[in-house]
Design a protein around this motif. Structure first.
Motif, mmCIF file in Angstrom:
data_model
loop_
_atom_site.group_PDB
_atom_site.id
_atom_site.type_symbol
_atom_site.label_atom_id
_atom_site.label_comp_id
_atom_site.label_asym_id
_atom_site.label_seq_id
_atom_site.Cartn_x
_atom_site.Cartn_y
_atom_site.Cartn_z
ATOM 1 N N UNK A 1 12.584 21.858 9.634
ATOM 2 C CA UNK A 1 12.736 21.042 8.493
ATOM 3 C C UNK A 1 11.700 19.749 8.447
ATOM 4 N N UNK A 2 10.890 19.924 7.398
ATOM 5 C CA UNK A 2 9.890 18.768 7.237
ATOM 6 C C UNK A 2 10.513 17.564 6.309
ATOM 7 N N UNK A 3 10.053 16.586 6.675
ATOM 8 C CA UNK A 3 10.272 15.265 6.116
ATOM 9 C C UNK A 3 9.249 14.682 5.635
ATOM 10 N N UNK A 4 9.348 13.779 4.387
ATOM 11 C CA UNK A 4 8.224 13.134 4.104
ATOM 12 C C UNK A 4 8.643 11.755 3.783
ATOM 13 N N UNK A 5 8.302 10.588 4.223
ATOM 14 C CA UNK A 5 8.916 9.358 4.190
ATOM 15 C C UNK A 5 7.802 8.697 3.362
ATOM 16 N N UNK A 6 8.321 8.080 2.188
ATOM 17 C CA UNK A 6 7.627 6.988 1.121
ATOM 18 C C UNK A 6 7.628 5.767 1.529
ATOM 19 N N UNK B 1 0.877 -1.144 -0.020
ATOM 20 C CA UNK B 1 -0.089 0.063 -0.096
ATOM 21 C C UNK B 1 1.044 1.409 0.069
ATOM 22 N N UNK B 2 0.721 2.188 -1.038
ATOM 23 C CA UNK B 2 1.367 3.445 -1.003
ATOM 24 C C UNK B 2 1.117 4.327 0.241
ATOM 25 N N UNK B 3 2.179 4.789 0.622
ATOM 26 C CA UNK B 3 1.966 5.635 1.965
ATOM 27 C C UNK B 3 3.065 6.927 1.730
ATOM 28 N N UNK B 4 2.576 8.091 2.095
ATOM 29 C CA UNK B 4 3.502 9.098 2.457
ATOM 30 C C UNK B 4 3.181 9.717 3.905
ATOM 31 N N UNK B 5 4.432 9.707 4.635
ATOM 32 C CA UNK B 5 4.245 10.157 5.953
ATOM 33 C C UNK B 5 4.943 11.290 6.240
ATOM 34 N N UNK B 6 4.330 12.644 6.511
ATOM 35 C CA UNK B 6 5.100 13.817 6.867
ATOM 36 C C UNK B 6 5.406 13.823 8.468
ATOM 37 N N UNK B 7 6.465 14.484 8.686
ATOM 38 C CA UNK B 7 6.940 14.594 9.941
ATOM 39 C C UNK B 7 7.763 15.961 10.133
ATOM 40 N N UNK C 1 0.054 26.402 9.135
ATOM 41 C CA UNK C 1 -0.765 25.515 8.641
ATOM 42 C C UNK C 1 -0.516 24.328 8.441
ATOM 43 N N UNK C 2 -1.275 23.579 7.727
ATOM 44 C CA UNK C 2 -0.773 22.172 7.602
ATOM 45 C C UNK C 2 0.102 22.060 6.182
ATOM 46 N N UNK C 3 1.281 21.222 6.366
ATOM 47 C CA UNK C 3 1.725 21.010 5.047
ATOM 48 C C UNK C 3 1.793 19.347 4.721
ATOM 49 N N UNK C 4 1.542 19.353 3.444
ATOM 50 C CA UNK C 4 1.435 17.951 2.909
ATOM 51 C C UNK C 4 2.565 17.790 1.847
ATOM 52 N N UNK C 5 2.575 16.517 1.833
ATOM 53 C CA UNK C 5 3.587 15.888 0.644
ATOM 54 C C UNK C 5 2.650 15.421 -0.259
ATOM 55 N N UNK C 6 3.049 15.488 -1.446
ATOM 56 C CA UNK C 6 2.260 14.744 -2.688
ATOM 57 C C UNK C 6 3.233 14.216 -3.754
ATOM 58 N N UNK C 7 2.778 13.013 -4.145
ATOM 59 C CA UNK C 7 3.495 12.497 -5.232
ATOM 60 C C UNK C 7 2.582 12.013 -6.434
ATOM 61 N N UNK C 8 3.088 12.436 -7.471
ATOM 62 C CA UNK C 8 2.270 12.155 -8.461
ATOM 63 C C UNK C 8 2.908 11.481 -10.020
ATOM 64 N N UNK D 1 -2.021 6.241 -16.985
ATOM 65 C CA UNK D 1 -2.883 6.014 -15.640
ATOM 66 C C UNK D 1 -2.348 7.112 -14.896
ATOM 67 N N UNK D 2 -2.758 8.154 -14.734
ATOM 68 C CA UNK D 2 -2.433 9.387 -13.858
ATOM 69 C C UNK D 2 -2.974 8.916 -12.363
ATOM 70 N N UNK D 3 -2.133 9.268 -11.465
ATOM 71 C CA UNK D 3 -2.434 9.087 -9.952
ATOM 72 C C UNK D 3 -1.542 9.867 -9.238
ATOM 73 N N UNK D 4 -2.120 9.723 -8.053
ATOM 74 C CA UNK D 4 -1.201 10.611 -6.844
ATOM 75 C C UNK D 4 -1.454 10.115 -5.506
ATOM 76 N N UNK D 5 -0.409 10.498 -4.650
ATOM 77 C CA UNK D 5 -0.387 9.947 -3.297
ATOM 78 C C UNK D 5 -0.420 11.173 -2.562
ATOM 79 N N UNK D 6 -1.097 11.206 -1.112
ATOM 80 C CA UNK D 6 -0.994 12.235 -0.402
ATOM 81 C C UNK D 6 -0.816 11.952 0.944
ATOM 82 N N UNK D 7 0.031 12.516 1.971
ATOM 83 C CA UNK D 7 0.442 12.257 3.256
ATOM 84 C C UNK D 7 -0.833 12.800 3.965
#
Length: 119
Positions: A19-24, A1-7, A92-99, A104-110
Motif C-alpha cells: 500500500x503506497x501513500x502520498x502525503x500532500x 511550498x507545494x510538496x508530494x511525498x510518496x512512501x 519500478x518507481x511509483x509517482x504521485x501527481x496532482x494537477x 493556470x494549469x500546473x501540476x506537482x510530482x512526488x
C-alpha cells in the motif's frame, strides 16, 4: 511550498501486496485530481490510476485493473494506492501527481517510491 511525498514501497514476492501513500502539503489538496504513475526500469512513465477530487471517479490502466485500488482521504491530505497480486512487471518507481487545469494549469510530482517484485 507545494510538496508530494510518496512512501510504502519496498520488496515483495509475486502475488504479494503493498500500500503506497502520498502525503500532500503546501496546497489545497482536496481541489486537485490525483494520479499514480509507474516507471519501470528503462521504460517511459505510464499512468496507473486516477482519482477525482471527491473520489467519485476513478480510472485504471489496463495492466492493473482488478488488482490496484486508488483512494484518497482529503481530511488527511493523503492519497493511497493499494496494490494486490503484484507481478514482476509491476517493479519500478511509483509517482504521485496532482494537477489542475483551467487558466493556470500546473501540476506537482512526488519524488517517487521504489517497488520491487521478485521471488
Amino acid at each position: 511550498q507545494a510538496q508530494l511525498a510518496e512512501s510504502g514501497g519496498g520488496w515483495v514476492q509475486p502475488g504479494g501486496s503493498l500500500r503506497l501513500s502520498c502525503i500532500a502539503s503546501g496546497f489545497a489538496f482536496s481541489t486537485y485530481p490525483l494520479a499514480w504513475y509507474h516507471e519501470a526500469p528503462g521504460k517511459e512513465r505510464e499512468l496507473v490510476a486516477t482519482i477525482s477530487t471527491t473520489s467519485r471517479l476513478t480510472n485504471y490502466g489496463d495492466s492493473v485493473k482488478g488488482r490496484f485500488t486508488v483512494s484518497r482521504d482529503n481530511d488527511k491530505n493523503t492519497a493511497y494506492l493499494q496494490m494486490n497480486d503484484l507481478r514482476p512487471r509491476d517493479t519500478g518507481v511509483y509517482y504521485c501527481n496532482a494537477w489542475q487545469l483551467g487558466d493556470a494549469p500546473h501540476e506537482y510530482w512526488g519524488q517517487g517510491t521504489q517497488v520491487t517484485v521478485s521471488a
